[in-house]
Design an enzyme around this catalytic site. Structure first.
Site, PDB file in Angstrom:
ATOM      1  N   GLU A   6      32.184  35.938  72.457  1.00 53.62           N
ATOM      2  CA  GLU A   6      33.305  35.092  72.719  1.00 53.62           C
ATOM      3  C   GLU A   6      34.024  35.452  73.957  1.00 53.62           C
ATOM      4  O   GLU A   6      34.666  34.308  74.250  1.00 53.62           O
ATOM      5  CB  GLU A   6      34.492  36.159  71.283  1.00 53.62           C
ATOM      6  N   CYS A  63      29.359  16.697  65.005  1.00 54.24           N
ATOM      7  CA  CYS A  63      30.511  15.180  65.194  1.00 54.24           C
ATOM      8  C   CYS A  63      31.358  16.009  66.511  1.00 54.24           C
ATOM      9  O   CYS A  63      32.316  16.532  66.918  1.00 54.24           O
ATOM     10  CB  CYS A  63      31.514  16.560  64.006  1.00 54.24           C
ATOM     11  N   CYS A  90      34.233  12.028  54.106  1.00 54.03           N
ATOM     12  CA  CYS A  90      34.977  12.070  56.202  1.00 54.03           C
ATOM     13  C   CYS A  90      35.717  11.746  55.767  1.00 54.03           C
ATOM     14  O   CYS A  90      35.340  10.439  55.775  1.00 54.03           O
ATOM     15  CB  CYS A  90      33.962  11.704  56.474  1.00 54.03           C
TER      16      CYS A  90
HETATM   17  S1  SF4 Z   1      30.786  11.911  58.889  1.00 54.19           S
HETATM   18 FE1  SF4 Z   1      32.925  12.172  59.321  1.00 54.19          FE
HETATM   19  S2  SF4 Z   1      32.544  14.790  59.339  1.00 54.19           S
HETATM   20 FE2  SF4 Z   1      30.434  14.186  60.043  1.00 54.19          FE
HETATM   21  S3  SF4 Z   1      30.241  13.581  61.658  1.00 54.19           S
HETATM   22 FE3  SF4 Z   1      31.105  11.291  61.172  1.00 54.19          FE
HETATM   23  S4  SF4 Z   1      33.582  12.128  61.361  1.00 54.19           S
HETATM   24 FE4  SF4 Z   1      32.488  14.031  61.818  1.00 54.19          FE
END
Ligand code: SF4
Length: 363
Positions: A46, A199, A215
């Protein structure tokens, strides 16, 4: 939290952990499934990852662990040995804090990492993010370190349009409500891995995302634009001169930098202060700060450019000759690589030696 939110929390946790069990990234500091994590490995990684990417950290981490397999062995290393192994990672305060921290752990904590965030926060170099990371990953404490990846994932999941840095506070509040009571370490690492591999900042792979059904950013078609960035600040530029001084034996003058300030305690080529105005360089008043004994300076044609966190630096290299030794030590060119120079000084050495060899060839 009402029952709908509880359901979402449970769903988020189970979807993420299921995904993590299959797709987690492998790192030398990460415990294999079913094996307890080593808090020393978590702490060391870290600290290294604070300003450096995982790809670069892997080699450094492996080297450190083979040199110093335990906190006790690290506490016995000299600062110079640690600087030497740290060379190239930059931000040398992290290495200095690592050294102090290992000694404190041996003196006050029996050579172990403490488990609680409050105790971790008392250690040098351990801020809120690192304390939460060590507590969650190293000891499975119910906390989640909130870094850029976690902010991005949650800003998209919740479709929050608040720009950074205020956004981070909102996310921290939300995250504190969804920390699982079990497997907090895996939950935290799952978020980190999801942010790094699915993401992603510019191209989220929503079609592969285990959280797509939850999402809001995806549903609204705004995921890619989130999070909204902070307004840009322009970095100032500073200017200075480094003094490349040779003696009759072809050795170069090097010196240890002061123990306070930027690059404190590291080896360097003698340099002036770094000023905000280029005029000081142009009229050569800064040559007054040069080591004594050189009667004639020759400037190399191009400056060295280097960027620190808070400013850009433009360094001119002034070459001179003397046998007088005030501050510092002489080093042969072959021995320069045995010292722990920060990256900016390595650039100076590279450019000055290349310029010299070109001159020798032309002569
Ligand atoms: S669905 Fe939402 S959390 Fe998943 S990759 Fe796409 S933007 Fe990111």
């Amino acid at each position: 939290m009402n029952s709908e939110k509880n359901l979402q929390k449970d769903l988020l946790e189970s979807l993420l952990l299921k995904w993590y069990d299959t797709y987690q990234r492998q790192f030398p500091w990460r415990a294999r499934p079913g094996i307890s994590p080593n808090p020393y490995h978590v702490w060391l990684s870290e600290i290294m990852l604070q300003q450096t990417t995982t790809g670069v950290v892997e080699d450094y981490f492996t080297r450190f662990i083979s040199l110093w397999p335990t906190i006790q062995s690290l506490s016995k290393a000299t600062l110079d040995e640690i600087f030497h192994a740290w060379q190239g990672l930059g931000y040398y305060n992290r290495a200095r804090n690592l050294h102090r921290c290992a000694q404190i752990l041996v003196q006050n904590f029996n050579g172990d990492m403490p488990q609680k965030e409050e105790e971790l926060l008392t250690l040098p170099g351990v801020g809120p993010y690192t304390a939460a990371a060590i507590a969650a990953i190293g000891f499975n404490q119910p906390t989640v370190p909130v870094d850029g990846n976690v902010v991005r994932v949650f800003s998209r999941l919740l479709a929050i349009k608040t720009p950074l840095p205020t956004l981070k506070k909102e996310i921290e509040k939300f995250v504190s409500c969804v920390i699982p009571s079990k497997r907090s370490g895996d939950f935290a690492q799952g978020l980190m891995d999801l942010g790094a591999t699915i993401c992603r900042p510019h191209l989220p792979a929503c079609e592969m995302c285990p959280l797509q059904g939850l999402c809001k950013g995806f549903r609204k078609g705004i995921a890619k634009k989130l999070p909204f960035p902070a307004p840009k600040e322009t970095k100032p530029r500073r200017y200075g001169i480094v003094f490349w001084i040779e003696n009759d034996r072809g050795e170069i003058l090097i010196e240890k930098r002061p123990n306070k300030g930027l690059l404190a305690g590291l080896m360097g080529i003698p340099t002036t202060e770094w000023k905000e105005s280029p005029r000081d360089i142009e009229d050569h008043t800064m040559l007054l700060q040069a080591p004594k004994g050189v009667h004639k300076w020759e400037f190399l044609p191009l400056p060295i450019l280097h960027t620190f966190t808070h400013f850009h630096l433009e360094l001119r290299i002034a070459k001179g000759h003397t046998n007088l030794l005030g501050k510092g030590v002489w080093s042969s060119l072959d021995h320069l690589n045995t010292y722990a120079f920060p990256s900016v000084m390595k650039k100076v050495i590279r450019y000055a030696t290349q310029a010299q060899s070109l001159k020798n060839k032309a002569a």
